[in-house]
Design a protein around this motif. Structure first.
Motif, PDB file in Angstrom:
ATOM      1  N   TYR A   6       0.855  -1.187   0.000  1.00  0.00           N
ATOM      2  CA  TYR A   6       0.000   0.000   0.000  1.00  0.00           C
ATOM      3  C   TYR A   6       0.886   1.231   0.000  1.00  0.00           C
ATOM      4  O   TYR A   6       2.005   1.200   0.501  1.00  0.00           O
ATOM      5  CB  TYR A   6      -0.867   0.091   1.273  1.00  0.00           C
ATOM      6  CG  TYR A   6      -1.716  -1.113   1.529  1.00  0.00           C
ATOM      7  CD1 TYR A   6      -2.968  -1.243   0.948  1.00  0.00           C
ATOM      8  CD2 TYR A   6      -1.270  -2.126   2.365  1.00  0.00           C
ATOM      9  CE1 TYR A   6      -3.747  -2.361   1.183  1.00  0.00           C
ATOM     10  CE2 TYR A   6      -2.041  -3.251   2.606  1.00  0.00           C
ATOM     11  CZ  TYR A   6      -3.280  -3.359   2.011  1.00  0.00           C
ATOM     12  OH  TYR A   6      -4.050  -4.459   2.245  1.00  0.00           O
ATOM     13  N   THR A   8       0.609   4.632   1.882  1.00  0.00           N
ATOM     14  CA  THR A   8      -0.197   5.165   2.971  1.00  0.00           C
ATOM     15  C   THR A   8       0.066   6.657   3.145  1.00  0.00           C
ATOM     16  O   THR A   8       1.215   7.083   3.208  1.00  0.00           O
ATOM     17  CB  THR A   8       0.117   4.423   4.288  1.00  0.00           C
ATOM     18  OG1 THR A   8      -0.090   3.023   4.077  1.00  0.00           O
ATOM     19  CG2 THR A   8      -0.771   4.906   5.415  1.00  0.00           C
ATOM     20  N   MET A  38      -9.466   3.495   1.339  1.00  0.00           N
ATOM     21  CA  MET A  38      -8.500   3.011   0.351  1.00  0.00           C
ATOM     22  C   MET A  38      -9.025   3.226  -1.061  1.00  0.00           C
ATOM     23  O   MET A  38     -10.203   2.991  -1.330  1.00  0.00           O
ATOM     24  CB  MET A  38      -8.219   1.527   0.564  1.00  0.00           C
ATOM     25  CG  MET A  38      -7.174   0.998  -0.368  1.00  0.00           C
ATOM     26  SD  MET A  38      -6.487  -0.628   0.058  1.00  0.00           S
ATOM     27  CE  MET A  38      -7.747  -1.448   0.947  1.00  0.00           C
ATOM     28  N   GLU A  40      -8.242   2.122  -5.000  1.00  0.00           N
ATOM     29  CA  GLU A  40      -7.519   1.254  -5.930  1.00  0.00           C
ATOM     30  C   GLU A  40      -7.736   1.801  -7.328  1.00  0.00           C
ATOM     31  O   GLU A  40      -8.820   2.284  -7.656  1.00  0.00           O
ATOM     32  CB  GLU A  40      -8.013  -0.185  -5.814  1.00  0.00           C
ATOM     33  CG  GLU A  40      -7.697  -0.765  -4.442  1.00  0.00           C
ATOM     34  CD  GLU A  40      -7.982  -2.248  -4.343  1.00  0.00           C
ATOM     35  OE1 GLU A  40      -7.495  -3.002  -5.205  1.00  0.00           O
ATOM     36  OE2 GLU A  40      -8.698  -2.631  -3.407  1.00  0.00           O
ATOM     37  N   PRO A  52      -0.090  -0.298  -6.524  1.00  0.00           N
ATOM     38  CA  PRO A  52      -0.517  -0.522  -5.141  1.00  0.00           C
ATOM     39  C   PRO A  52      -1.679   0.400  -4.740  1.00  0.00           C
ATOM     40  O   PRO A  52      -1.716   1.561  -5.146  1.00  0.00           O
ATOM     41  CB  PRO A  52       0.722  -0.179  -4.305  1.00  0.00           C
ATOM     42  CG  PRO A  52       1.860  -0.224  -5.246  1.00  0.00           C
ATOM     43  CD  PRO A  52       1.316   0.103  -6.597  1.00  0.00           C
ATOM     44  N   PRO A  53      -2.608  -0.110  -3.937  1.00  0.00           N
ATOM     45  CA  PRO A  53      -3.689   0.744  -3.449  1.00  0.00           C
ATOM     46  C   PRO A  53      -3.132   1.884  -2.599  1.00  0.00           C
ATOM     47  O   PRO A  53      -2.073   1.761  -1.988  1.00  0.00           O
ATOM     48  CB  PRO A  53      -4.530  -0.196  -2.580  1.00  0.00           C
ATOM     49  CG  PRO A  53      -4.106  -1.574  -2.940  1.00  0.00           C
ATOM     50  CD  PRO A  53      -2.709  -1.473  -3.450  1.00  0.00           C
ATOM     51  N   ILE A  54      -3.870   2.985  -2.564  1.00  0.00           N
ATOM     52  CA  ILE A  54      -3.491   4.134  -1.746  1.00  0.00           C
ATOM     53  C   ILE A  54      -4.407   4.133  -0.525  1.00  0.00           C
ATOM     54  O   ILE A  54      -5.639   4.178  -0.662  1.00  0.00           O
ATOM     55  CB  ILE A  54      -3.619   5.442  -2.531  1.00  0.00           C
ATOM     56  CG1 ILE A  54      -2.811   5.368  -3.828  1.00  0.00           C
ATOM     57  CG2 ILE A  54      -3.177   6.627  -1.671  1.00  0.00           C
ATOM     58  CD1 ILE A  54      -3.120   6.474  -4.812  1.00  0.00           C
ATOM     59  N   LEU A  55      -3.809   4.067   0.649  1.00  0.00           N
ATOM     60  CA  LEU A  55      -4.552   4.050   1.902  1.00  0.00           C
ATOM     61  C   LEU A  55      -4.436   5.411   2.569  1.00  0.00           C
ATOM     62  O   LEU A  55      -3.331   5.876   2.841  1.00  0.00           O
ATOM     63  CB  LEU A  55      -4.006   2.962   2.827  1.00  0.00           C
ATOM     64  CG  LEU A  55      -4.620   2.872   4.222  1.00  0.00           C
ATOM     65  CD1 LEU A  55      -6.109   2.546   4.140  1.00  0.00           C
ATOM     66  CD2 LEU A  55      -3.883   1.829   5.046  1.00  0.00           C
TER      67      LEU A  55
END
Length: 126
Positions: A6, A8, A38, A40, A52-55
């Motif tokens: 992630y 973050t 989050m 995506e 990657p996902p952003i949290l």
């Protein structure tokens, strides 16, 4: 093998900043609660894996200085993307880039003041 799970980013209001970045990046908010949200994106890396996902993680601290890390966005049309991002709540900001006449990127801030850049259009760079 090690990879980023992630990205973050600390924030005050996870829901609102996630909605902003969902719209900017063409992503989807896939998780949201009182602690975070989050996003995506459909972006694929060169090896075919997803970006990657952003949290966005809730944090009470105030942002007081320039980000140590930021996104550089690569548009097809810089002017159109800057206008679209402004309509979503992003703002152009000045951090000294105007002093250099060779600057080809636009520095912006998201809805919580986090800096990011919209680079010169790919077509214009060729």
């Amino acid at each position: 093998m090690l990879k980023i799970g992630y990205i973050t980013i600390d924030c005050k209001d996870p829901s609102s900043i996630a909605k902003f970045w969902e719209s900017v990046l063409g992503g989807v908010v896939t998780f949201a609660d009182e602690t975070g949200a989050m996003v995506e994106t459909p972006v694929k890396l060169e090896n075919g894996e997803k970006f990657p996902p952003i949290l966005f993680y809730k944090n009470p601290d105030e942002k007081v200085v320039k980000n140590r890390m930021h996104f550089d966005l690569t548009p097809d049309d810089q002017a159109a993307e800057v206008a679209r991002i402004e309509a979503l709540g992003g703002k152009r900001i000045e951090i000294g880039q105007s002093a250099d006449p060779a600057t080809t990127w636009v520095v912006m801030a998201d809805v919580e003041g986090n800096e990011f850049c919209v680079l010169k259009s790919q077509e214009a760079a060729s």
